[in-house]
Write a protein that holds these residues in place. Structure first.
Motif, PDB file in Angstrom:
ATOM      1  N   ARG A  50      -4.507 -10.027   2.199  1.00 39.80           N
ATOM      2  CA  ARG A  50      -4.145 -10.333   3.594  1.00 39.80           C
ATOM      3  C   ARG A  50      -2.655 -10.140   3.838  1.00 39.80           C
ATOM      4  N   VAL A  51      -1.843 -10.554   2.878  1.00 43.02           N
ATOM      5  CA  VAL A  51      -0.390 -10.412   3.028  1.00 43.02           C
ATOM      6  C   VAL A  51      -0.022  -8.930   3.114  1.00 43.02           C
ATOM      7  N   ILE A  52      -0.582  -8.115   2.232  1.00 45.28           N
ATOM      8  CA  ILE A  52      -0.308  -6.668   2.240  1.00 45.28           C
ATOM      9  C   ILE A  52      -0.777  -6.040   3.552  1.00 45.28           C
ATOM     10  N   ALA A  53      -1.995  -6.344   3.950  1.00 46.14           N
ATOM     11  CA  ALA A  53      -2.608  -5.698   5.114  1.00 46.14           C
ATOM     12  C   ALA A  53      -1.970  -6.122   6.435  1.00 46.14           C
ATOM     13  N   SER A  54      -1.342  -7.288   6.472  1.00 47.45           N
ATOM     14  CA  SER A  54      -0.805  -7.802   7.734  1.00 47.45           C
ATOM     15  C   SER A  54       0.563  -7.225   8.104  1.00 47.45           C
ATOM     16  N   ARG A  55       1.175  -6.508   7.215  1.00 42.46           N
ATOM     17  CA  ARG A  55       2.533  -6.019   7.461  1.00 42.46           C
ATOM     18  C   ARG A  55       2.549  -4.781   8.345  1.00 42.46           C
ATOM     19  N   ILE A  56       3.514  -4.752   9.230  1.00 45.50           N
ATOM     20  CA  ILE A  56       3.750  -3.584  10.069  1.00 45.50           C
ATOM     21  C   ILE A  56       4.511  -2.573   9.213  1.00 45.50           C
ATOM     22  N   PRO A  57       4.121  -1.292   9.261  1.00 48.77           N
ATOM     23  CA  PRO A  57       4.828  -0.293   8.443  1.00 48.77           C
ATOM     24  C   PRO A  57       6.329  -0.259   8.740  1.00 48.77           C
ATOM     25  N   ALA A  58       7.090  -0.106   7.692  1.00 47.86           N
ATOM     26  CA  ALA A  58       8.551  -0.042   7.812  1.00 47.86           C
ATOM     27  C   ALA A  58       8.956   1.222   8.561  1.00 47.86           C
ATOM     28  N   THR A  59      10.068   1.144   9.259  1.00 49.24           N
ATOM     29  CA  THR A  59      10.533   2.296  10.025  1.00 49.24           C
ATOM     30  C   THR A  59      11.276   3.306   9.162  1.00 49.24           C
ATOM     31  N   ARG A  60      11.766   2.837   8.002  1.00 57.62           N
ATOM     32  CA  ARG A  60      12.432   3.760   7.076  1.00 57.62           C
ATOM     33  C   ARG A  60      12.253   3.241   5.654  1.00 57.62           C
ATOM     34  N   PRO A  61      12.219   4.149   4.697  1.00 57.49           N
ATOM     35  CA  PRO A  61      12.086   3.716   3.303  1.00 57.49           C
ATOM     36  C   PRO A  61      13.326   2.944   2.860  1.00 57.49           C
ATOM     37  N   GLN A  62      13.124   1.994   1.968  1.00 57.58           N
ATOM     38  CA  GLN A  62      14.239   1.257   1.384  1.00 57.58           C
ATOM     39  C   GLN A  62      14.379   1.657  -0.069  1.00 57.58           C
ATOM     40  N   SER A  63      15.617   1.785  -0.515  1.00 55.36           N
ATOM     41  CA  SER A  63      15.838   1.985  -1.938  1.00 55.36           C
ATOM     42  C   SER A  63      15.365   0.718  -2.657  1.00 55.36           C
ATOM     43  N   ALA A  64      15.186   0.817  -3.956  1.00 53.38           N
ATOM     44  CA  ALA A  64      14.767  -0.351  -4.732  1.00 53.38           C
ATOM     45  C   ALA A  64      15.779  -1.489  -4.567  1.00 53.38           C
ATOM     46  N   GLN A  65      17.060  -1.173  -4.568  1.00 51.14           N
ATOM     47  CA  GLN A  65      18.091  -2.203  -4.399  1.00 51.14           C
ATOM     48  C   GLN A  65      18.006  -2.839  -3.013  1.00 51.14           C
ATOM     49  N   GLU A  66      17.809  -2.030  -1.978  1.00 49.05           N
ATOM     50  CA  GLU A  66      17.655  -2.580  -0.627  1.00 49.05           C
ATOM     51  C   GLU A  66      16.429  -3.489  -0.541  1.00 49.05           C
ATOM     52  N   PHE A  67      15.359  -3.084  -1.219  1.00 43.46           N
ATOM     53  CA  PHE A  67      14.143  -3.886  -1.245  1.00 43.46           C
ATOM     54  C   PHE A  67      14.439  -5.262  -1.863  1.00 43.46           C
ATOM     55  N   VAL A  68      15.104  -5.271  -2.999  1.00 44.75           N
ATOM     56  CA  VAL A  68      15.465  -6.527  -3.665  1.00 44.75           C
ATOM     57  C   VAL A  68      16.370  -7.352  -2.757  1.00 44.75           C
ATOM     58  N   ASP A  69      17.328  -6.721  -2.113  1.00 41.43           N
ATOM     59  CA  ASP A  69      18.233  -7.430  -1.205  1.00 41.43           C
ATOM     60  C   ASP A  69      17.474  -8.052  -0.033  1.00 41.43           C
ATOM     61  N   THR A  70      16.478  -7.341   0.484  1.00 38.63           N
ATOM     62  CA  THR A  70      15.649  -7.864   1.566  1.00 38.63           C
ATOM     63  C   THR A  70      14.892  -9.106   1.102  1.00 38.63           C
TER      64      THR A  70
END
Length: 128
Positions: A50-70
């Motif tokens: 449910r958590v995976i399916a409920s997310r709105i697609p991101a508008t741009r890819p994030q680097s792995a570091q940006e993902f961790v920072d988020t």
């Protein structure tokens, strides 16, 4: 899934492992799209799906570091180091739950650098 994350991340309580799992999967859900997103949701336990399916697609890819920072901004008191631990604790258990083929397909959708977060070495450049 929470028990695996609790063990992997050495979290003191199941509730903490569940909170971290929801936060990381919520962040990941926006970056996995199409058939891989559907397959990922199907391969995970119901709450995680449910958590995976409920997310709105991101508008741009994030680097792995940006993902961790988020993720760090979504966990109270987190630092970049603790957020990396949390992300790796959750994503590192996914290959055992979803299998190598789906893990490869998910990683193919993400920018370089995510393989390490999934507990894998990134040894070769991906074919286009």
């Amino acid at each position: 899934m929470s028990a695996s994350v609790r063990e992997s991340g050495q979290y003191p309580t199941t509730a903490e492992a569940e909170r971290v799992t929801r936060t990381v999967l919520s962040a990941l859900g926006g970056h996995v799209t199409g058939d891989e997103r559907v397959a990922l949701a199907r391969a995970l336990p119901r709450e995680a799906a449910r958590v995976i399916a409920s997310r709105i697609p991101a508008t741009r890819p994030q680097s792995a570091q940006e993902f961790v920072d988020t993720v760090a901004t979504r966990i109270e008191g987190a630092t970049p180091a603790t957020a990396r631990w949390d992300v790796s604790s959750v994503l590192g258990v996914l290959p055992n739950l979803i299998g190598d083929d789906l893990t490869d397909r998910v990683l193919a959708q993400l920018p370089p650098g995510y393989a390490l977060l999934f507990g894998r070495a990134e040894l070769a450049a991906r074919a286009s």
